[in-house]
Design an enzyme around this catalytic site. Structure first.
Site, PDB file in Angstrom:
ATOM      1  N   GLU A   1       0.676  -0.997  -0.228  1.00 10.89           N
ATOM      2  CA  GLU A   1      -0.219   0.155   0.433  1.00 10.89           C
ATOM      3  C   GLU A   1       0.711   0.908   0.022  1.00 10.89           C
ATOM      4  O   GLU A   1       0.662   1.617   0.884  1.00 10.89           O
ATOM      5  CB  GLU A   1      -1.262  -0.001   1.317  1.00 10.89           C
TER       6      GLU A   1
ATOM      7  N   GLU B   1      -4.848  -8.376  -0.580  1.00 12.14           N
ATOM      8  CA  GLU B   1      -5.216  -7.827   0.605  1.00 12.14           C
ATOM      9  C   GLU B   1      -7.131  -8.502  -0.027  1.00 12.14           C
ATOM     10  O   GLU B   1      -7.319  -7.489  -1.108  1.00 12.14           O
ATOM     11  CB  GLU B   1      -5.095  -7.545   1.499  1.00 12.14           C
TER      12      GLU B   1
HETATM   13  O1  AHR Z   1      -5.069  -6.368   6.673  1.00  7.27           O
HETATM   14  C1  AHR Z   1      -5.295  -4.813   6.746  1.00  7.27           C
HETATM   15  C2  AHR Z   1      -4.398  -3.656   6.948  1.00  7.27           C
HETATM   16  O2  AHR Z   1      -5.238  -3.449   5.823  1.00  7.27           O
HETATM   17  C3  AHR Z   1      -3.516  -4.476   6.300  1.00  7.27           C
HETATM   18  O3  AHR Z   1      -2.141  -3.945   6.969  1.00  7.27           O
HETATM   19  C4  AHR Z   1      -2.916  -2.750   5.340  1.00  7.27           C
HETATM   20  O4  AHR Z   1      -2.276  -2.885   4.346  1.00  7.27           O
HETATM   21  C5  AHR Z   1      -4.571  -2.945   4.445  1.00  7.27           C
HETATM   22  O5  AHR Z   1      -4.888  -0.879   4.783  1.00  7.27           O
END
Ligand code: AHR
Length: 508
Positions: free
Chosen positions: A177, A308
């Protein structure tokens, strides 16, 4: 045929792209009780463990054939300095986990513990390297430490810490991110850094490494475009994707804004459908990111890793807001089954996906009682287990006809989601009925091969918000489904309201 009946046409003899088992990947961050109390209890714990790692957690994840595990974050990865997590545990440096609860991290779970966990799980390690607050040298030395066999400085340090043989690390993340917690970078700036860092994530010995650069937030197609532009010419069939091989993309499902994301187990009928239409949005996201990638990379050399995804609800009452602990209901299970249908359809581009997160955080497979207490398998876990037959199978197109749709939040939601795959003399068909109230029959119009055997399983419950607890661990669990019959076109399958059904076929 009644209006309660839909048709799914499947050409069993036209296999498509392989569904990588890595779309069934996982994610474990130093966040709340995922690592500590989830995976790691320490070697002196009364909880049965292997060198500090919970045995029951390992057994449960091996049963769903966990293919890879991403670690140490997430946002945490861009604060993490790997040298703090090696050497004698009682002498390791401490740090503040500023993203997640502002708690002190003692680094007792570090590189060696993570690699031991992957070995126990028989899962491929996916190490997420620090671009946000790290250095090129730090990242370069980490992969040398992990994977080099000779007497190089980092290999010698690893041996001094008790590990003779190098490990294999097939997947490496270049930041996380980067548009947000990973440095608040501009796309152009990160694209240059991704090239630079990737260059020094070297393949030592025969450890081939697949580098995944931090990609877009949900529908930020321009981030994807900028990263794709940063590759040298990929328009020739013999071009190689270098210096990195894939981009990531993150997308979470919630029913409200970040300030009130929705409740995990108390929701209205409208919120049921809102969650599902937002999960369905993954189809548009993958289509549009792939379209951008196709423009630069017609031969699909560069992979897309959805590293994710999952539901993100308000935390359970009374728990630390920074620990992201949430329950997991039948609704979460259907969010998962829909995501997998989408990943299967995009298997020509999607090389990996990692649900967030494996234990005790967000859409978890496993929930553990605090302080090493009992383990509960969530409804989402069962979807992973029911889908193991899709791992590394060839995707089959499913042409759905006669599926009713609902207008939800200005988007159209088809009330049946489906996908299918084949491997050798078997096939697996996945069918999700999103309708909160109505059952539905689906005729499987099976063409191209003879079906000589069949069985079906169903995951459902009386209530939409049904979930598993220590007191009631089987409230949502798969059972044999007998609602399947011969039909002149192939088979006829009854889908109960709000259910997930898998049909296994033996083919001649
Ligand atoms: O999964 C929780 C968080 O969500 C992670 O650390 C981040 O990459 C995303 O914003």
């Amino acid at each position: 045929m009644t209006s309660d009946t839909s048709t799914a046409i499947i050409d069993l003899d036209i296999p498509g792209a392989t569904i990588s088992r890595h779309v069934y990947g996982h994610f474990a961050e130093h966040l709340g009780r995922c690592i500590y109390d989830g995976f790691w209890v320490g070697p002196d714990s009364d909880v049965p463990n292997e060198g500090g790692i919970r045995r029951d957690v390992v057994d449960a994840l091996r049963a769903i054939r966990i293919p890879n595990l991403r670690w140490p974050g997430g946002c945490f990865a861009d604060d993490y300095h790997w040298r703090d997590g090696i050497g004698p545990r009682d002498q390791r440096a401490r740090m503040v986990n500023s993203h997640w609860g502002d708690v002190v991290e003692d680094n007792s779970f570090g590189t060696h513990e993570f690699m031991a966990l992957c070995e126990l799980l028989d899962a491929a390690p996916y190490v997420s390297g620090n671009v946000g607050s790290g250095s090129v040298q730090e990242m370069s030395e980490w992969i040398e430490y992990l994977t080099r066999g000779d007497d190089s400085p980092m290999a010698a340090l690893r041996r001094a810490n008790g590990r003779e043989e190098p490990w294999r690390v097939p997947f490496w993340g270049i930041g996380n991110e980067a548009w947000g917690c990973g440095g608040n970078l501009r796309a152009e700036q990160f694209a240059s850094l991704a090239r630079q860092y990737s260059t020094y994530v070297r393949a030592h010995g025969d450890n081939e490494v697949y580098r995944i650069a931090a990609g877009a937030n949900s529908d930020d197609y321009s981030w994807t475009e900028t990263l794709m532009r940063s590759f040298d010419d990929l328009s020739r069939a013999d071009a190689t994707a270098a210096p990195f091989q894939a981009l990531s993309m993150h997308y979470y499902t919630m029913t409200g804004p970040w300030s009130d994301k929705g409740n995990a187990t108390q929701f209205s009928r409208d919120e049921w459908y809102t969650a599902l239409v937002r999960a369905h949005h993954m189809e548009e996201l993958l289509t549009r990111h792939s379209t951008v990638m196709d423009r630069y990379d017609p031969y699909k050399k560069v992979g897309l890793a959805v590293d994710e995804w999952g539901t993100w609800w308000n935390v359970e009452p009374g728990t630390n807001p920074g620990f992201l602990y949430q329950q997991n209901s039948l609704r979460d299970a259907l969010v998962a089954s829909m995501h997998f249908d989408t990943f299967h359809r995009h298997s020509d581009r999607v090389v990996m996906a990692n649900i967030a997160q494996t234990v005790n955080v967000l859409q978890a497979m496993l929930l553990t009682e605090p302080e090493g207490g009992a383990l509960v398998l969530t409804p989402t876990y069962h979807v992973f287990e029911m889908n193991t037959g899709h791992h590394d199978a060839a995707a089959l197109d499913v042409h759905l006809q006669g599926v009713p749709t609902l207008q939800v939040d200005g988007r159209e939601l088809p009330l049946v989601s489906a996908s299918a795959s084949t491997k050798g003399d078997s096939a697996l068909v996945s069918l999700t009925n999103l309708d909160a109230e109505q059952g539905r029959t689906v005729v499987l119009d099976l063409r191209g091969r003879n079906v000589v055997g069949r069985s079906a399983r169903v995951l459902t419950a009386g209530a939409l918000e049904a979930h598993n607890t220590v007191g009631e661990p089987q409230a949502v669990a798969p059972v044999v489904h007998d609602g399947i019959r011969q039909h002149e076109a192939g088979l006829e399958v009854d889908l109960p309201a709000h259910s997930y059904v898998t049909v296994s076929l033996d083919l001649a």
